[in-house]
Design an enzyme around this catalytic site. Structure first.
Site, PDB file in Angstrom:
ATOM      1  N   HIS A   8       0.689  -1.116   0.044  1.00 52.83           N
ATOM      2  CA  HIS A   8      -0.008   0.044   0.035  1.00 52.83           C
ATOM      3  C   HIS A   8       0.905   1.315   0.096  1.00 52.83           C
ATOM      4  CE1 HIS A   8      -3.159  -2.672   1.993  1.00 52.83           C
ATOM      5  NE2 HIS A   8      -3.625  -2.701   1.181  1.00 52.83           N
ATOM      6  N   LYS A  14     -17.205  -6.734   6.086  1.00 56.74           N
ATOM      7  CA  LYS A  14     -16.105  -7.545   6.305  1.00 56.74           C
ATOM      8  C   LYS A  14     -15.629  -7.416   7.887  1.00 56.74           C
ATOM      9  CE  LYS A  14     -13.508  -6.587   1.939  1.00 56.74           C
ATOM     10  NZ  LYS A  14     -12.368  -5.653   1.468  1.00 56.74           N
ATOM     11  N   ARG A  23      -1.637  -5.743  -8.280  1.00 60.87           N
ATOM     12  CA  ARG A  23      -0.378  -6.865  -8.166  1.00 60.87           C
ATOM     13  C   ARG A  23      -0.423  -7.553  -9.470  1.00 60.87           C
ATOM     14  NH1 ARG A  23      -3.019  -7.956  -2.486  1.00 60.87           N
ATOM     15  NH2 ARG A  23      -4.761  -7.256  -3.864  1.00 60.87           N
ATOM     16  N   SER A  27      -2.996  -7.969   2.798  1.00 57.60           N
ATOM     17  CA  SER A  27      -3.263  -7.828   4.120  1.00 57.60           C
ATOM     18  C   SER A  27      -3.801  -9.017   4.652  1.00 57.60           C
ATOM     19  CB  SER A  27      -4.380  -6.683   4.461  1.00 57.60           C
ATOM     20  OG  SER A  27      -4.126  -5.469   3.914  1.00 57.60           O
TER      21      SER A  27
HETATM   22  P1  ADP Z   1      -9.848  -3.515  -0.636  1.00 56.88           P
HETATM   23  O1  ADP Z   1     -10.421  -4.320   0.320  1.00 56.88           O
HETATM   24  O2  ADP Z   1     -10.479  -2.403  -0.978  1.00 56.88           O
HETATM   25  O3  ADP Z   1      -9.417  -4.394  -1.877  1.00 56.88           O
HETATM   26  P2  ADP Z   1      -7.091  -3.362   0.394  1.00 56.88           P
HETATM   27  O4  ADP Z   1      -6.603  -2.696   1.457  1.00 56.88           O
HETATM   28  O5  ADP Z   1      -6.855  -4.863   0.253  1.00 56.88           O
HETATM   29  O6  ADP Z   1      -8.623  -2.978   0.198  1.00 56.88           O
HETATM   30  O7  ADP Z   1      -6.343  -2.857  -0.936  1.00 56.88           O
HETATM   31  C1  ADP Z   1      -6.459  -1.431  -1.450  1.00 56.88           C
HETATM   32  C2  ADP Z   1      -5.829  -1.225  -2.780  1.00 56.88           C
HETATM   33  O8  ADP Z   1      -4.549  -1.585  -2.554  1.00 56.88           O
HETATM   34  C3  ADP Z   1      -6.347  -2.274  -3.713  1.00 56.88           C
HETATM   35  O9  ADP Z   1      -6.424  -1.727  -5.154  1.00 56.88           O
HETATM   36  C4  ADP Z   1      -5.457  -3.378  -3.954  1.00 56.88           C
HETATM   37  O10 ADP Z   1      -5.188  -3.801  -4.953  1.00 56.88           O
HETATM   38  C5  ADP Z   1      -4.205  -2.467  -3.773  1.00 56.88           C
HETATM   39  N1  ADP Z   1      -3.201  -3.341  -3.054  1.00 56.88           N
HETATM   40  C6  ADP Z   1      -2.994  -4.078  -1.888  1.00 56.88           C
HETATM   41  N2  ADP Z   1      -2.083  -4.624  -1.640  1.00 56.88           N
HETATM   42  C7  ADP Z   1      -1.088  -4.199  -2.469  1.00 56.88           C
HETATM   43  C8  ADP Z   1       0.256  -4.549  -3.137  1.00 56.88           C
HETATM   44  N3  ADP Z   1       0.872  -5.312  -2.276  1.00 56.88           N
HETATM   45  N4  ADP Z   1       0.690  -3.868  -4.080  1.00 56.88           N
HETATM   46  C9  ADP Z   1      -0.073  -3.004  -4.813  1.00 56.88           C
HETATM   47  N5  ADP Z   1      -1.293  -2.676  -4.276  1.00 56.88           N
HETATM   48  C10 ADP Z   1      -1.776  -3.414  -3.490  1.00 56.88           C
END
Ligand code: ADP
Length: 159
Positions: A17, A41, A90, A128
């Site tokens: 992130h 969630k 990703r 996460s």
């Molecule tokens: P959500 O539940 O909205 O997907 P996340 O916190 O999992 O929330 O992810 C928020 C954003 O960050 C999403 O666009 C996700 O694809 C991106 N993201 C999550 N992990 C990574 C990572 N390791 N590298 C790049 N982008 C990421």
């Protein structure tokens, strides 16, 4: 001033992130990191915990604000006065859901634009949920995955 919103669950905020935030700041003057209070969630960290974790990382940066929202993203965008949504990609596996969400958001507000930043290869496997799984079993060694303060908070959650 070019502003954008980076929405997500951030439960917890990972180095993946952080990488997306840093990339987006090369293109935008101000970024709103928006923590979604998604009731369907079951989060490990409360929205307030997640907010203070992210503020510990970016609180001194005038180009970053952290907000919590429980409305439609389109409504938040309207409130914050921006039409740009940042998301991270990703792998191909992210594409389907991101494409669906981008189209849904555009339907809700035809002026909303979604912009995608590609992660660094070293974070491409990070999520996460993976972090939570490792933290719950291992209890340490998370320094290559999450910022230091998040590692500290994870350790105390799983103590
Ligand atoms: P959500 O539940 O909205 O997907 P996340 O916190 O999992 O929330 O992810 C928020 C954003 O960050 C999403 O666009 C996700 O694809 C991106 N993201 C999550 N992990 C990574 C990572 N390791 N590298 C790049 N982008 C990421």
């Amino acid at each position: 001033m070019k502003k954008a919103i980076y929405p997500g669950s951030f439960d917890p905020f990972t180095l993946g992130h952080k990488d997306i935030v840093e990339r987006a700041l090369k293109v935008f003057d101000h970024l709103y990191i928006a923590i979604g209070a998604n009731r369907s969630k079951k989060p490990l960290f409360s929205t307030e915990e997640r907010k203070s974790q992210i503020l510990e990382i970016f609180g001194k940066n005038d180009h970053v604000s952290v907000v919590v929202f429980d409305t439609l993203l389109a409504d938040l965008a309207l409130k914050l006065g921006t039409k740009v949504i940042i998301r991270g990609l990703r792998a191909v596996s992210d594409f389907d859901i991101e494409f669906q969400m981008a189209l849904a958001n555009r339907k809700l507000d035809p002026e909303l634009e979604s912009i995608f930043f590609m992660t660094s290869i070293e974070y491409s496997f990070l999520s996460s949920s993976l972090i939570k799984e490792i933290a719950s079993m291992k209890g340490g060694g998370l320094s290559g995955f999450v910022p230091q303060n998040v590692e500290r908070d994870l350790l105390s959650k799983f103590q």
